[in-house]
Design an enzyme around this catalytic site. Structure first.
Site, PDB file in Angstrom:
ATOM      1  N   LEU A 358      -7.087   4.677   1.463  1.00  0.00           N
ATOM      2  CA  LEU A 358      -6.085   4.891   0.414  1.00  0.00           C
ATOM      3  C   LEU A 358      -5.515   3.591  -0.121  1.00  0.00           C
ATOM      4  CD1 LEU A 358      -4.092   7.863   2.007  1.00  0.00           C
ATOM      5  CD2 LEU A 358      -5.781   7.982   0.168  1.00  0.00           C
ATOM      6  N   GLY A 359      -5.462   2.557   0.704  1.00  0.00           N
ATOM      7  CA  GLY A 359      -4.886   1.287   0.277  1.00  0.00           C
ATOM      8  C   GLY A 359      -5.037   0.247   1.359  1.00  0.00           C
ATOM      9  N   GLY A 361      -3.741  -4.087   2.402  1.00  0.00           N
ATOM     10  CA  GLY A 361      -2.931  -5.251   2.077  1.00  0.00           C
ATOM     11  C   GLY A 361      -2.642  -6.038   3.329  1.00  0.00           C
ATOM     12  N   PHE A 363      -0.312  -5.655   5.299  1.00  0.00           N
ATOM     13  CA  PHE A 363       0.191  -4.783   6.342  1.00  0.00           C
ATOM     14  C   PHE A 363      -0.927  -4.125   7.132  1.00  0.00           C
ATOM     15  CE2 PHE A 363      -0.368  -2.545   2.394  1.00  0.00           C
ATOM     16  CZ  PHE A 363      -1.142  -1.465   2.779  1.00  0.00           C
ATOM     17  N   GLY A 364      -2.139  -4.116   6.614  1.00  0.00           N
ATOM     18  CA  GLY A 364      -3.241  -3.413   7.233  1.00  0.00           C
ATOM     19  C   GLY A 364      -3.874  -2.447   6.238  1.00  0.00           C
ATOM     20  N   VAL A 366      -4.623   1.840   5.094  1.00  0.00           N
ATOM     21  CA  VAL A 366      -4.166   3.219   5.196  1.00  0.00           C
ATOM     22  C   VAL A 366      -5.324   4.134   4.834  1.00  0.00           C
ATOM     23  CG1 VAL A 366      -2.515   4.952   4.417  1.00  0.00           C
ATOM     24  CG2 VAL A 366      -1.816   2.565   4.591  1.00  0.00           C
ATOM     25  N   LYS A 381      -1.980   4.688   9.110  1.00  0.00           N
ATOM     26  CA  LYS A 381      -1.839   3.248   8.844  1.00  0.00           C
ATOM     27  C   LYS A 381      -2.245   2.481  10.089  1.00  0.00           C
ATOM     28  CE  LYS A 381       1.524   1.692   6.388  1.00  0.00           C
ATOM     29  NZ  LYS A 381       2.844   1.297   5.857  1.00  0.00           N
ATOM     30  N   ASP A 477      13.401  -1.598   2.881  1.00  0.00           N
ATOM     31  CA  ASP A 477      12.280  -1.909   1.991  1.00  0.00           C
ATOM     32  C   ASP A 477      12.129  -0.842   0.900  1.00  0.00           C
ATOM     33  OD1 ASP A 477      10.333  -3.633   1.128  1.00  0.00           O
ATOM     34  OD2 ASP A 477       8.757  -2.838   2.416  1.00  0.00           O
TER      35      ASP A 477
END
Length: 679
Positions: A358-359, A361, A363-364, A366, A381, A477
């Site tokens: 799904l995505g 970045g 952060f890792g 997903v 995630k 956030d």
């Protein structure tokens, strides 16, 4: 006339009664055995001397088909085009039997088929039932099938190895149930084994007016049950073509099996003619001598295969245990309900395949997944962690946040630890994150009522976090990319990886500075203390972001950075605040609501935290209970405040990452914070 009478008597003497379909318009026939039937046969299909239709024999990996040779008119056109034609009602009944030499063991099943052609030369045998090839079908195939399946094929998501399914252009059933039938009370269910060697009767009835397809199963000689085994709401108008063929398809694999049809009737626009069991051909007997000889040959080979299978299973068990190994410690026992098994997450995401990504970045990554058993759609995630520092405290907060329940929060379901990574499990949101609707010029956009609804939803979730839950939750956030949209386009605040909790009535503790550039309150950088007021500041930036369709910090004409708060403030002072509204709204918005949200956004981003309204006040403003007060004359622009800072805030801004990127800290960050950057 004598010749016709002689032909009829000859047909009856051979064990078959035939009511022919002389044209596609009549659409009715009945075969009491198939000795005199005119069928289109191919592959293994053959009519035996006593009138029994055998779709397969003991030949391995081959297919067989039997079709009524006359195409039937399935669409009621009546002057309409094929795209607007309506599928006619139809009914069919047939008696079948699956006969194997081995008790409880057989090969693939068979299917009743409605298809635009009788040519299945490209179809594959085995698990494909002689219907489709390895692509497993497409909408252009126009195939309706009712499968009687005796092998469980995971690739087709079969529910078990003894089921009945409704299939449309695919071998993955739209609906399937274990084989059996209901008693007259509709509650008592009696199991049937499709490969029991006993004849059974199937009824397939489609109501064109109600657009309902029913499939009923029962032992031979028993009346049709009152309640169908399968009932599916489906409009076949788009599935069927104007003329279609009806018949049967089956295939062989590696187990010697016969698939027989004893009798068959069919009718368009009415019930199928009843079958007379006294006129149906008898099934051949399976001799015990033949079975004993086969078993004598098979048993020695089976012994060798069993030994090999045991060794293979042991090797597989060791490999599988290593593959799905998790990190578990004693202190995690108290978090049991929130702990997911890695193998379940692995299967849910198809092994974390890129097709489910799904995505990604800093952060890792997903991944979308579907939990086995519950069919719950989730987002997983994957992030790295250092198990030596802070992980226990972090997991405790993850589990605590997992107890949050609000209609505008993306639910955090739990976690899993494996080797050097942490997996966080969230509810899956069908429409993704809000930012793609705000910044993707080539994609869909949101009208003003949708934006206003999302704003109020996020504000409601923030009120729950700050004031209504048992502890104070500081999100830390809040931004458009962390607002997710569900199937009904409701805004749900998600990504609690940076959240912090403390008890009501106590002060927040100083922490490392985390968040996303452009949403950080000025005092947060000075003190490192996240409070409800710092969340309100980020929410104010979010309000301007949604109304203006612009990022918090953008590059200007001369590559200088334009701060959204300052840009809106300047227009407000010049009396042109409406000019800041997203041009993609094309002037279609409620001016009073837009003005309210823009003024509220500026009030929430006031440099002084004491001036910012609490979230309860924010909700009253959005609901129209109170008017948004005018901005105080002391309101200082964000950029001016930065220039006046004496504690390094200006150098921090200059060294920050690009706009929209989440930062972990101004200084070194503990691993508990690094575990989950925002997105």
């Amino acid at each position: 006339m004598p010749a016709l009478l002689l032909l009829l008597l000859l047909s009856l003497s051979m064990g078959g009664e035939l009511v022919p379909c002389s044209s596609a318009g009549e659409g009715q026939f009945a075969f009491q055995g198939f000795a005199a039937a005119n069928l289109t046969l191919d592959g293994l299909a053959a009519v035996m001397p006593n009138g029994l239709l055998a779709l397969t024999n003991f030949t391995l990996q081959t297919k067989g088909h039997a079709f009524n040779p006359t195409p039937l008119r399935f669409l009621d056109v009546n002057g309409a085009t094929n795209s607007t034609a309506v599928a006619r009602s139809f009914s069919t009944s047939f008696v079948f039997a699956i006969v194997s030499n081995y008790d409880g063991l057989s090969d693939q099943g068979l299917a009743f088929v409605v298809a635009p052609t009788t040519n299945f030369s490209t179809a594959i045998a085995g698990q494909y039932l002689g219907l489709l090839d390895a692509t497993n079908g497409a909408a252009s195939d126009h195939i309706l099938a009712v499968e009687l399946d005796t092998i469980m094929n995971p690739e087709f998501r079969d529910i078990n190895s003894n089921h009945v399914g409704i299939n449309v252009n695919s071998l993955i059933s739209r609906k399937a149930k274990p084989a059996g039938y209901y008693g007259d009370d509709g509650a008592t269910f009696r199991d049937l084994m499709l490969n029991s060697r006993e004849p059974m009767q199937v009824w397939v009835d489609y109501d064109g007016q109600a657009r309902q397809l029913n499939v009923t199963l029962a032992p031979a000689h028993e009346p049709k049950p009152r309640y169908p085994l399968l009932s599916e709401a489906i409009d076949l108008s788009s599935v069927l073509t104007e003329t279609m063929y009806v018949g049967f398809s089956s295939s062989s694999g590696v187990v010697s099996t016969h698939h027989y049809v004893l009798g068959w009737s069919f009718s368009l626009d009415g019930p199928a003619p009843p079958l007379d069991f006294s006129k149906l051909p008898a099934l051949p007997r399976v001799g015990s001598k033949h079975r004993s000889m086969v078993l004598a040959l098979v048993l020695p080979l089976a012994t060798v295969l069993i030994i090999a299978a045991v060794l293979a299973a042991a090797s597989f068990f060791v490999w599988r245990r290593r593959r799905f190994a998790e990190v578990r410690e004693d202190w995690e026992d108290e978090f049991g309900p929130h702990r997911f098994a890695y193998k379940d997450l692995f299967r849910a995401t198809d092994g974390f395949k890129n097709g489910n990504l799904l995505g990604a970045g800093g952060f890792g990554k997903v991944y979308k997944g579907v939990l086995p058993g519950s069919n719950l759609e989730i987002a997983v995630k994957r992030v790295s962690h250092d198990s030596r520092q802070g992980i226990r405290e972090f997991i405790a907060e993850v589990v605590t946040i997992g107890r949050l329940r609000h209609r505008n929060l993306a639910q955090l379901q739990g976690y899993c630890r494996r080797n050097g990574e942490l997996l966080l499990v969230y509810d899956y949101m069908e429409n993704g994150s809000l930012d793609k609707y705000l910044y993707n010029n080539n994609g869909p956009t949101l009208d003003w009522p949708q934006r206003y609804w999302i704003i109020k939803g996020v504000a409601s979730s923030l009120l729950y976090l700050h004031e209504d839950w048992e502890q104070v939750v500081i999100h830390r956030d809040i931004k458009a990319s962390n607002v997710l949209l569900d199937k009904q386009m409701n805004g749900r605040l998600g990504d609690f990886g940076l959240a912090r909790l403390y008890d009501h009535g106590t002060d927040a503790q100083t922490t490392h500075v985390v968040g996303t550039m452009g949403y950080l309150a000025p005092e947060l950088v000075r003190t490192g203390k996240a409070t409800p007021s710092t969340d309100v500041f980020a929410f104010g930036v979010f309000l301007l972001e949604v109304v203006c369709g612009r990022r918090p910090i953008e590059s200007g004409q001369h590559n200088n950075r334009v701060v959204l708060v300052d840009w809106v403030l300047e227009h407000h002072r010049n009396g042109s605040i409406i000019d800041t509204v997203d041009p993609r709204l094309m002037g279609k918005f409620n001016t009073d609501e837009v003005t309210l949200v823009l003024k509220l956004g500026l009030l929430c981003t006031h440099p002084s935290p004491n001036v910012r309204p609490p979230v309860q006040k924010v909700m009253q403003y959005l609901d129209g209970v109170q008017l948004v007060p005018d901005l105080p004359s002391t309101y200082m622009s964000y950029s001016m405040l930065v220039l006046m800072e004496n504690e390094g805030f200006d150098s921090y801004i200059m060294s920050c990452p690009p706009p929209g990127m989440t930062i972990c800290s101004v200084s070194d960050v503990s691993s508990a914070t690094v575990l989950l950057d925002g997105r």
